[in-house]
Design a protein around this motif. Sequence first.
Motif, PDB file in Angstrom:
ATOM      1  N   CYS A  17      35.322  30.551  24.742  1.00 42.74           N
ATOM      2  CA  CYS A  17      34.955  29.388  25.543  1.00 42.74           C
ATOM      3  C   CYS A  17      33.441  29.353  25.651  1.00 42.74           C
ATOM      4  N   ALA A  18      32.831  28.408  24.977  1.00 42.75           N
ATOM      5  CA  ALA A  18      31.387  28.234  25.007  1.00 42.75           C
ATOM      6  C   ALA A  18      31.020  27.262  26.115  1.00 42.75           C
ATOM      7  N   THR A  19      30.002  27.605  26.899  1.00 44.63           N
ATOM      8  CA  THR A  19      29.611  26.802  28.054  1.00 44.63           C
ATOM      9  C   THR A  19      28.161  26.370  27.945  1.00 44.63           C
ATOM     10  N   SER A  20      27.830  25.325  28.690  1.00 41.67           N
ATOM     11  CA  SER A  20      26.463  24.834  28.765  1.00 41.67           C
ATOM     12  C   SER A  20      26.279  24.080  30.071  1.00 41.67           C
ATOM     13  N   GLY A  21      25.022  23.886  30.463  1.00 47.09           N
ATOM     14  CA  GLY A  21      24.709  23.020  31.590  1.00 47.09           C
ATOM     15  C   GLY A  21      24.050  23.684  32.793  1.00 47.09           C
ATOM     16  N   ARG A  22      24.401  24.933  33.101  1.00 48.89           N
ATOM     17  CA  ARG A  22      23.833  25.662  34.223  1.00 48.89           C
ATOM     18  C   ARG A  22      23.781  27.149  33.919  1.00 48.89           C
ATOM     19  N   THR A  23      23.364  27.925  34.919  1.00 47.74           N
ATOM     20  CA  THR A  23      23.242  29.371  34.748  1.00 47.74           C
ATOM     21  C   THR A  23      24.628  29.986  34.645  1.00 47.74           C
ATOM     22  N   PHE A  24      24.998  30.415  33.450  1.00 51.01           N
ATOM     23  CA  PHE A  24      26.346  30.891  33.175  1.00 51.01           C
ATOM     24  C   PHE A  24      26.717  32.091  34.028  1.00 51.01           C
ATOM     25  N   SER A  25      25.788  33.013  34.242  1.00 51.92           N
ATOM     26  CA  SER A  25      26.097  34.244  34.960  1.00 51.92           C
ATOM     27  C   SER A  25      26.457  34.013  36.422  1.00 51.92           C
ATOM     28  N   ASP A  26      26.169  32.844  36.978  1.00 50.79           N
ATOM     29  CA  ASP A  26      26.516  32.532  38.359  1.00 50.79           C
ATOM     30  C   ASP A  26      27.982  32.149  38.528  1.00 50.79           C
ATOM     31  N   TYR A  27      28.679  31.853  37.443  1.00 50.45           N
ATOM     32  CA  TYR A  27      30.026  31.303  37.503  1.00 50.45           C
ATOM     33  C   TYR A  27      31.088  32.370  37.311  1.00 50.45           C
ATOM     34  N   THR A  28      32.149  32.261  38.103  1.00 42.43           N
ATOM     35  CA  THR A  28      33.392  32.922  37.770  1.00 42.43           C
ATOM     36  C   THR A  28      34.110  32.085  36.717  1.00 42.43           C
ATOM     37  N   MET A  29      34.584  32.737  35.671  1.00 39.57           N
ATOM     38  CA  MET A  29      35.272  32.065  34.578  1.00 39.57           C
ATOM     39  C   MET A  29      36.741  32.451  34.578  1.00 39.57           C
ATOM     40  N   GLY A  30      37.595  31.483  34.303  1.00 38.06           N
ATOM     41  CA  GLY A  30      39.029  31.732  34.280  1.00 38.06           C
ATOM     42  C   GLY A  30      39.701  31.159  33.056  1.00 38.06           C
ATOM     43  N   TRP A  31      40.846  31.746  32.726  1.00 39.94           N
ATOM     44  CA  TRP A  31      41.740  31.208  31.711  1.00 39.94           C
ATOM     45  C   TRP A  31      43.070  30.864  32.368  1.00 39.94           C
ATOM     46  N   PHE A  32      43.536  29.653  32.128  1.00 37.47           N
ATOM     47  CA  PHE A  32      44.828  29.180  32.602  1.00 37.47           C
ATOM     48  C   PHE A  32      45.660  28.743  31.411  1.00 37.47           C
ATOM     49  N   PHE A  39      47.703  30.569  36.323  1.00 33.72           N
ATOM     50  CA  PHE A  39      46.597  31.487  36.128  1.00 33.72           C
ATOM     51  C   PHE A  39      46.966  32.573  35.134  1.00 33.72           C
ATOM     52  N   ALA A  40      46.030  32.915  34.256  1.00 29.63           N
ATOM     53  CA  ALA A  40      46.210  34.025  33.331  1.00 29.63           C
ATOM     54  C   ALA A  40      45.211  35.155  33.581  1.00 29.63           C
ATOM     55  N   ALA A  41      43.929  34.820  33.645  1.00 28.25           N
ATOM     56  CA  ALA A  41      42.898  35.836  33.813  1.00 28.25           C
ATOM     57  C   ALA A  41      41.620  35.195  34.328  1.00 28.25           C
ATOM     58  N   ALA A  42      40.771  35.996  34.979  1.00 27.96           N
ATOM     59  CA  ALA A  42      39.474  35.534  35.448  1.00 27.96           C
ATOM     60  C   ALA A  42      38.480  36.676  35.403  1.00 27.96           C
ATOM     61  N   PRO A  55      37.169  41.836  36.212  1.00 27.36           N
ATOM     62  CA  PRO A  55      38.310  41.058  35.714  1.00 27.36           C
ATOM     63  C   PRO A  55      39.507  41.082  36.653  1.00 27.36           C
ATOM     64  N   THR A  56      40.305  40.037  36.587  1.00 28.83           N
ATOM     65  CA  THR A  56      41.574  39.927  37.287  1.00 28.83           C
ATOM     66  C   THR A  56      42.594  39.337  36.330  1.00 28.83           C
ATOM     67  N   TYR A  57      43.854  39.831  36.382  1.00 27.44           N
ATOM     68  CA  TYR A  57      44.884  39.375  35.468  1.00 27.44           C
ATOM     69  C   TYR A  57      46.167  39.033  36.213  1.00 27.44           C
ATOM     70  N   ALA A  58      46.861  38.027  35.709  1.00 27.40           N
ATOM     71  CA  ALA A  58      48.218  37.782  36.159  1.00 27.40           C
ATOM     72  C   ALA A  58      49.122  38.913  35.687  1.00 27.40           C
ATOM     73  N   ASP A  59      50.165  39.208  36.462  1.00 25.88           N
ATOM     74  CA  ASP A  59      51.082  40.286  36.089  1.00 25.88           C
ATOM     75  C   ASP A  59      51.705  40.049  34.715  1.00 25.88           C
ATOM     76  N   SER A  60      51.915  38.800  34.355  1.00 32.16           N
ATOM     77  CA  SER A  60      52.579  38.479  33.109  1.00 32.16           C
ATOM     78  C   SER A  60      51.760  38.840  31.873  1.00 32.16           C
ATOM     79  N   VAL A  61      50.450  38.990  32.018  1.00 27.69           N
ATOM     80  CA  VAL A  61      49.592  39.300  30.876  1.00 27.69           C
ATOM     81  C   VAL A  61      48.894  40.640  31.002  1.00 27.69           C
ATOM     82  N   ILE A  70      39.998  39.881  29.266  1.00 26.01           N
ATOM     83  CA  ILE A  70      38.966  38.871  29.418  1.00 26.01           C
ATOM     84  C   ILE A  70      37.605  39.559  29.423  1.00 26.01           C
ATOM     85  N   SER A  71      36.629  38.925  28.804  1.00 27.82           N
ATOM     86  CA  SER A  71      35.279  39.461  28.771  1.00 27.82           C
ATOM     87  C   SER A  71      34.292  38.305  28.700  1.00 27.82           C
TER      88      SER A  71
END
Length: 127
Positions: free
Chosen positions: A22-37, A47-50, A58-64, A70-71
Amino acid sequence: QVQLVESGGGLVQAGGSLRLSCATSGRTFSDYTMGWFRQAPGKEREFAAAITGSSSRPTYADSVKGRFTISRDNAKNTVYLQMNSLKPEDTAVYYCAARLSYCSGSGCYSPSRYTYWGQGTQITVSS
Protein backbone atom coordinates in the motif's frame (compact mmCIF):
# COMPACT_ATOMS: atom_id res chain seq x y z
CA GLN A 1 -5.22 15.00 1.09
CA VAL A 2 -4.03 11.42 1.64
CA GLN A 3 -4.05 8.85 -1.15
CA LEU A 4 -3.57 5.10 -0.79
CA VAL A 5 -3.00 2.61 -3.61
CA GLU A 6 -2.95 -1.16 -3.02
CA SER A 7 -1.15 -3.71 -5.18
CA GLY A 8 -0.21 -7.38 -5.07
CA GLY A 9 -3.59 -9.10 -5.23
CA GLY A 10 -4.37 -12.12 -7.36
CA LEU A 11 -5.15 -15.82 -7.46
CA VAL A 12 -3.25 -18.27 -5.28
CA GLN A 13 -3.57 -21.92 -4.27
CA ALA A 14 -4.47 -22.85 -0.71
CA GLY A 15 -1.30 -22.95 1.35
CA GLY A 16 0.41 -20.37 -0.84
CA SER A 17 1.59 -16.85 -0.13
CA LEU A 18 1.04 -13.31 -1.37
CA ARG A 19 2.45 -9.94 -0.39
CA LEU A 20 0.28 -6.83 -0.56
CA SER A 21 1.68 -3.31 -0.74
CA CYS A 22 0.00 0.00 0.00
CA ALA A 23 1.72 3.13 -1.25
CA THR A 24 0.67 6.40 0.39
CA SER A 25 1.08 10.10 -0.26
CA GLY A 26 -0.15 13.46 0.99
CA ARG A 27 1.08 13.80 4.61
CA THR A 28 3.68 12.58 7.08
CA PHE A 29 3.35 8.81 6.77
CA SER A 30 4.99 7.99 10.10
CA ASP A 31 2.21 9.84 11.99
CA TYR A 32 -0.47 7.42 10.76
CA THR A 33 -1.65 4.11 12.04
CA MET A 34 -2.11 1.86 9.00
CA GLY A 35 -4.59 -0.98 8.74
CA TRP A 36 -5.61 -3.79 6.44
CA PHE A 37 -9.27 -4.81 6.20
CA ARG A 38 -11.01 -7.40 4.08
CA GLN A 39 -14.52 -7.92 2.79
CA ALA A 40 -15.92 -11.14 1.35
CA PRO A 41 -19.12 -11.23 -0.74
CA GLY A 42 -22.20 -10.82 1.43
CA LYS A 43 -20.17 -10.06 4.55
CA GLU A 44 -19.22 -6.95 6.50
CA ARG A 45 -15.79 -5.41 6.14
CA GLU A 46 -13.58 -6.89 8.87
CA PHE A 47 -10.30 -5.99 10.49
CA ALA A 48 -7.25 -8.05 9.56
CA ALA A 49 -4.15 -6.23 10.82
CA ALA A 50 -2.85 -2.80 11.85
CA ILE A 51 0.46 -1.16 12.62
CA THR A 52 1.12 2.05 14.55
CA GLY A 53 3.27 4.96 13.40
CA SER A 54 6.93 5.36 14.29
CA SER A 55 6.84 2.60 16.92
CA SER A 56 5.50 0.07 14.36
CA ARG A 57 3.50 -1.93 16.89
CA PRO A 58 1.42 -4.60 15.09
CA THR A 59 -2.03 -5.95 15.92
CA TYR A 60 -3.76 -8.92 14.25
CA ALA A 61 -7.20 -10.42 14.09
CA ASP A 62 -7.34 -13.93 15.56
CA SER A 63 -8.27 -15.31 12.16
CA VAL A 64 -4.93 -14.28 10.62
CA LYS A 65 -2.58 -14.35 13.61
CA GLY A 66 0.48 -16.49 12.96
CA ARG A 67 -0.08 -16.45 9.19
CA PHE A 68 -0.05 -12.75 8.24
CA THR A 69 2.62 -10.16 8.99
CA ILE A 70 2.12 -6.42 8.68
CA SER A 71 5.11 -4.12 8.30
CA ARG A 72 5.92 -0.61 7.15
CA ASP A 73 8.76 1.30 5.57
CA ASN A 74 8.37 4.93 6.60
CA ALA A 75 11.16 6.05 4.27
CA LYS A 76 9.15 4.66 1.33
CA ASN A 77 5.71 5.67 2.67
CA THR A 78 4.57 2.07 2.19
CA VAL A 79 2.83 -0.54 4.32
CA TYR A 80 2.93 -4.28 3.53
CA LEU A 81 0.90 -7.35 4.36
CA GLN A 82 2.71 -10.66 3.97
CA MET A 83 0.11 -13.44 3.77
CA ASN A 84 1.28 -17.02 4.25
CA SER A 85 -0.56 -20.34 4.55
CA LEU A 86 -3.54 -18.87 2.75
CA LYS A 87 -6.93 -20.54 3.10
CA PRO A 88 -10.04 -20.38 0.90
CA GLU A 89 -11.75 -18.39 3.66
CA ASP A 90 -9.16 -15.65 3.15
CA THR A 91 -10.78 -14.89 -0.22
CA ALA A 92 -11.91 -11.25 -0.14
CA VAL A 93 -11.23 -7.76 -1.35
CA TYR A 94 -8.42 -6.36 0.79
CA TYR A 95 -8.34 -2.66 1.64
CA CYS A 96 -5.56 -0.49 2.97
CA ALA A 97 -6.61 2.25 5.40
CA ALA A 98 -5.06 5.03 7.48
CA ARG A 99 -5.98 7.07 10.55
CA LEU A 100 -4.46 9.81 12.69
CA SER A 101 -6.90 9.68 15.60
CA TYR A 102 -6.01 8.06 18.90
CA CYS A 103 -7.87 4.81 19.53
CA SER A 104 -8.23 2.61 22.60
CA GLY A 105 -10.44 -0.42 23.16
CA SER A 106 -12.46 -2.76 20.97
CA GLY A 107 -13.70 0.10 18.81
CA CYS A 108 -10.21 0.39 17.31
CA TYR A 109 -11.01 -2.56 15.04
CA SER A 110 -13.99 -0.89 13.39
CA PRO A 111 -13.60 0.42 9.83
CA SER A 112 -15.26 3.64 11.04
CA ARG A 113 -12.10 4.53 12.97
CA TYR A 114 -10.12 4.89 9.74
CA THR A 115 -10.29 8.06 7.70
CA TYR A 116 -8.55 7.24 4.42
CA TRP A 117 -9.04 4.17 2.23
CA GLY A 118 -7.59 2.60 -0.86
CA GLN A 119 -9.76 1.14 -3.61
CA GLY A 120 -9.07 -2.48 -2.69
CA THR A 121 -7.39 -5.46 -4.32
CA GLN A 122 -8.94 -8.89 -4.89
CA ILE A 123 -7.43 -11.98 -3.25
CA THR A 124 -8.78 -15.35 -4.37
CA VAL A 125 -7.56 -18.54 -2.71
CA SER A 126 -8.49 -21.71 -4.57
CA SER A 127 -9.38 -24.98 -2.84
